[in-house]
Design a protein around this motif. Sequence first.
Motif, PDB file in Angstrom:
ATOM      1  N   ALA A  41     -19.120 -10.986  15.549  1.00 10.62           N
ATOM      2  CA  ALA A  41     -19.428  -9.537  16.092  1.00 10.62           C
ATOM      3  C   ALA A  41     -20.388  -9.765  17.125  1.00 10.62           C
ATOM      4  CB  ALA A  41     -19.869  -8.817  14.908  1.00 10.62           C
ATOM      5  N   GLU A  42     -21.401 -10.365  17.095  1.00 15.00           N
ATOM      6  CA  GLU A  42     -22.563 -10.457  18.025  1.00 15.00           C
ATOM      7  C   GLU A  42     -21.951 -10.869  19.314  1.00 15.00           C
ATOM      8  OE1 GLU A  42     -26.338 -12.480  17.275  1.00 15.00           O
ATOM      9  OE2 GLU A  42     -26.339 -11.412  15.486  1.00 15.00           O
ATOM     10  N   VAL A  43     -21.079 -11.970  19.312  1.00 14.77           N
ATOM     11  CA  VAL A  43     -20.914 -12.521  20.615  1.00 14.77           C
ATOM     12  C   VAL A  43     -19.974 -11.481  21.266  1.00 14.77           C
ATOM     13  CG1 VAL A  43     -19.175 -14.368  21.273  1.00 14.77           C
ATOM     14  CG2 VAL A  43     -20.996 -15.139  19.767  1.00 14.77           C
ATOM     15  N   ILE A  44     -18.914 -10.941  20.491  1.00 10.67           N
ATOM     16  CA  ILE A  44     -17.833  -9.982  20.896  1.00 10.67           C
ATOM     17  C   ILE A  44     -18.627  -8.823  21.924  1.00 10.67           C
ATOM     18  CG2 ILE A  44     -16.199  -8.388  20.544  1.00 10.67           C
ATOM     19  CD1 ILE A  44     -15.098 -10.492  18.512  1.00 10.67           C
ATOM     20  N   GLU A  45     -19.725  -8.277  20.959  1.00 10.16           N
ATOM     21  CA  GLU A  45     -20.581  -7.253  21.848  1.00 10.16           C
ATOM     22  C   GLU A  45     -21.223  -7.804  23.058  1.00 10.16           C
ATOM     23  OE1 GLU A  45     -24.115  -5.062  19.207  1.00 10.16           O
ATOM     24  OE2 GLU A  45     -22.279  -4.776  18.342  1.00 10.16           O
ATOM     25  N   ARG A  46     -21.813  -9.249  23.012  1.00 14.44           N
ATOM     26  CA  ARG A  46     -22.507  -9.526  24.236  1.00 14.44           C
ATOM     27  C   ARG A  46     -21.332  -9.714  25.328  1.00 14.44           C
ATOM     28  NH1 ARG A  46     -24.086 -14.755  24.803  1.00 14.44           N
ATOM     29  NH2 ARG A  46     -23.966 -14.947  22.367  1.00 14.44           N
ATOM     30  N   MET A  47     -20.013 -10.097  24.974  1.00 13.02           N
ATOM     31  CA  MET A  47     -19.024 -10.277  25.887  1.00 13.02           C
ATOM     32  C   MET A  47     -18.670  -9.057  26.399  1.00 13.02           C
ATOM     33  SD  MET A  47     -18.956 -13.199  26.242  1.00 13.02           S
ATOM     34  CE  MET A  47     -20.262 -14.196  25.463  1.00 13.02           C
ATOM     35  N   MET A  48     -18.763  -7.847  25.756  1.00 15.76           N
ATOM     36  CA  MET A  48     -18.547  -6.550  26.241  1.00 15.76           C
ATOM     37  C   MET A  48     -19.601  -6.138  27.209  1.00 15.76           C
ATOM     38  SD  MET A  48     -17.237  -4.998  22.858  1.00 15.76           S
ATOM     39  CE  MET A  48     -16.600  -3.228  23.526  1.00 15.76           C
ATOM     40  N   GLY A  49     -20.834  -6.577  27.026  1.00  9.99           N
ATOM     41  CA  GLY A  49     -21.710  -6.163  27.797  1.00  9.99           C
ATOM     42  C   GLY A  49     -21.641  -7.038  29.191  1.00  9.99           C
ATOM     43  N   LEU A  50     -20.925  -8.118  29.033  1.00  9.12           N
ATOM     44  CA  LEU A  50     -20.783  -8.953  30.139  1.00  9.12           C
ATOM     45  C   LEU A  50     -19.483  -8.331  30.809  1.00  9.12           C
ATOM     46  CD1 LEU A  50     -21.384 -12.555  28.836  1.00  9.12           C
ATOM     47  CD2 LEU A  50     -22.899 -11.186  30.578  1.00  9.12           C
ATOM     48  N   GLY A  51     -18.777  -7.353  30.429  1.00  5.01           N
ATOM     49  CA  GLY A  51     -17.685  -6.760  30.996  1.00  5.01           C
ATOM     50  C   GLY A  51     -16.262  -7.012  30.488  1.00  5.01           C
ATOM     51  N   LEU A  52     -16.080  -7.490  29.245  1.00  8.15           N
ATOM     52  CA  LEU A  52     -14.916  -7.771  28.537  1.00  8.15           C
ATOM     53  C   LEU A  52     -14.381  -6.381  28.232  1.00  8.15           C
ATOM     54  CD1 LEU A  52     -13.124  -9.228  26.558  1.00  8.15           C
ATOM     55  CD2 LEU A  52     -14.854  -8.795  24.863  1.00  8.15           C
ATOM     56  N   GLU A  53     -13.206  -6.141  28.358  1.00  6.23           N
ATOM     57  CA  GLU A  53     -12.599  -4.937  28.138  1.00  6.23           C
ATOM     58  C   GLU A  53     -11.244  -5.387  27.181  1.00  6.23           C
ATOM     59  OE1 GLU A  53     -11.595  -2.422  31.456  1.00  6.23           O
ATOM     60  OE2 GLU A  53     -13.590  -2.506  32.330  1.00  6.23           O
ATOM     61  N   ALA A  54     -11.100  -4.715  26.060  1.00  2.74           N
ATOM     62  CA  ALA A  54     -10.014  -4.772  25.327  1.00  2.74           C
ATOM     63  C   ALA A  54     -10.125  -3.572  24.331  1.00  2.74           C
ATOM     64  CB  ALA A  54     -10.009  -5.988  24.705  1.00  2.74           C
ATOM     65  N   SER A  55      -8.960  -3.315  23.758  1.00  4.64           N
ATOM     66  CA  SER A  55      -8.604  -2.206  22.734  1.00  4.64           C
ATOM     67  C   SER A  55      -9.269  -2.544  21.574  1.00  4.64           C
ATOM     68  CB  SER A  55      -7.167  -1.925  22.616  1.00  4.64           C
ATOM     69  OG  SER A  55      -6.734  -2.973  21.775  1.00  4.64           O
ATOM     70  N   ASP A  56      -9.952  -1.615  20.843  1.00  4.94           N
ATOM     71  CA  ASP A  56     -10.547  -1.947  19.366  1.00  4.94           C
ATOM     72  C   ASP A  56      -9.515  -2.591  18.561  1.00  4.94           C
ATOM     73  OD1 ASP A  56     -12.378  -0.106  20.520  1.00  4.94           O
ATOM     74  OD2 ASP A  56     -12.146   1.513  19.053  1.00  4.94           O
ATOM     75  N   GLU A  57      -8.382  -2.443  18.604  1.00  9.28           N
ATOM     76  CA  GLU A  57      -7.648  -3.004  17.768  1.00  9.28           C
ATOM     77  C   GLU A  57      -7.443  -4.557  18.279  1.00  9.28           C
ATOM     78  OE1 GLU A  57      -3.462  -1.489  18.169  1.00  9.28           O
ATOM     79  OE2 GLU A  57      -2.765  -3.356  16.838  1.00  9.28           O
ATOM     80  N   ASP A  58      -7.419  -4.638  19.670  1.00 13.34           N
ATOM     81  CA  ASP A  58      -7.566  -6.319  19.890  1.00 13.34           C
ATOM     82  C   ASP A  58      -8.551  -6.899  19.569  1.00 13.34           C
ATOM     83  OD1 ASP A  58      -4.777  -6.216  20.986  1.00 13.34           O
ATOM     84  OD2 ASP A  58      -5.474  -6.186  22.947  1.00 13.34           O
ATOM     85  N   LEU A  59      -9.779  -6.216  19.664  1.00 13.64           N
ATOM     86  CA  LEU A  59     -11.226  -6.721  19.418  1.00 13.64           C
ATOM     87  C   LEU A  59     -11.123  -7.042  17.971  1.00 13.64           C
ATOM     88  CD1 LEU A  59     -13.228  -4.608  21.687  1.00 13.64           C
ATOM     89  CD2 LEU A  59     -12.753  -7.043  22.096  1.00 13.64           C
ATOM     90  N   GLN A  60     -10.760  -6.272  16.961  1.00 11.85           N
ATOM     91  CA  GLN A  60     -10.589  -6.526  15.565  1.00 11.85           C
ATOM     92  C   GLN A  60      -9.727  -7.655  15.579  1.00 11.85           C
ATOM     93  OE1 GLN A  60      -9.319  -2.826  13.290  1.00 11.85           O
ATOM     94  NE2 GLN A  60     -11.343  -1.890  13.932  1.00 11.85           N
ATOM     95  N   THR A  61      -8.593  -7.898  16.130  1.00 16.26           N
ATOM     96  CA  THR A  61      -7.778  -9.034  15.674  1.00 16.26           C
ATOM     97  C   THR A  61      -8.533 -10.198  16.181  1.00 16.26           C
ATOM     98  OG1 THR A  61      -5.974  -7.751  16.302  1.00 16.26           O
ATOM     99  CG2 THR A  61      -5.617  -9.985  16.387  1.00 16.26           C
ATOM    100  N   VAL A  62      -9.310 -10.327  17.337  1.00 17.32           N
ATOM    101  CA  VAL A  62      -9.990 -11.272  17.956  1.00 17.32           C
ATOM    102  C   VAL A  62     -10.947 -11.640  16.946  1.00 17.32           C
ATOM    103  CG1 VAL A  62     -11.756 -12.094  19.694  1.00 17.32           C
ATOM    104  CG2 VAL A  62      -9.493 -11.087  20.225  1.00 17.32           C
TER     105      VAL A  62
END
Length: 76
Positions: A41-62
């Motif tokens: 969860a921390e990594v995904i949050e950090r990647m969002m800070g770096l510009g990752l864009e995806a739907s909530d659904e995709d992020l949950q799947t990931v």
Amino acid sequence: MTPVRAGLPAGAGRETVQQVCTSCHAIGMVTANGRTSDGWAEVIERMMGLGLEASDEDLQTVHAYLTREFPPRRAN
Ligand code: HEC
């Protein structure tokens, strides 16, 4: 047979991870280390800070896929 995707085991969510997590770096960056659920969860949050864009659904799947397929390594 589905061709093996670079380092990602088969399972629900693999395609999504492939799509969402390889636009900036190789998938090897993702698969190098296993993590806990919180760790991912921390990594995904950090990647969002770096510009990752995806739907909530995709992020949950990931998140579910990575937590299941890449847990922290055992000591042995
Ligand atoms: C917008 C670009 C971008 C996207 C999309 C992206 N990343 Fe990253 N990622 C980076 C950059 C830049 C670095 C190297 C800098 C760093 O480590 O903070 C990195 C490094 C990493 C690392 C290694 C660093 C560490 O702290 O262990 C992991 C793991 C990682 N990314 C996972 C992911 C996952 C999982 C996804 C998909 C949910 C993803 N990344 C999508 C930009 C991105």
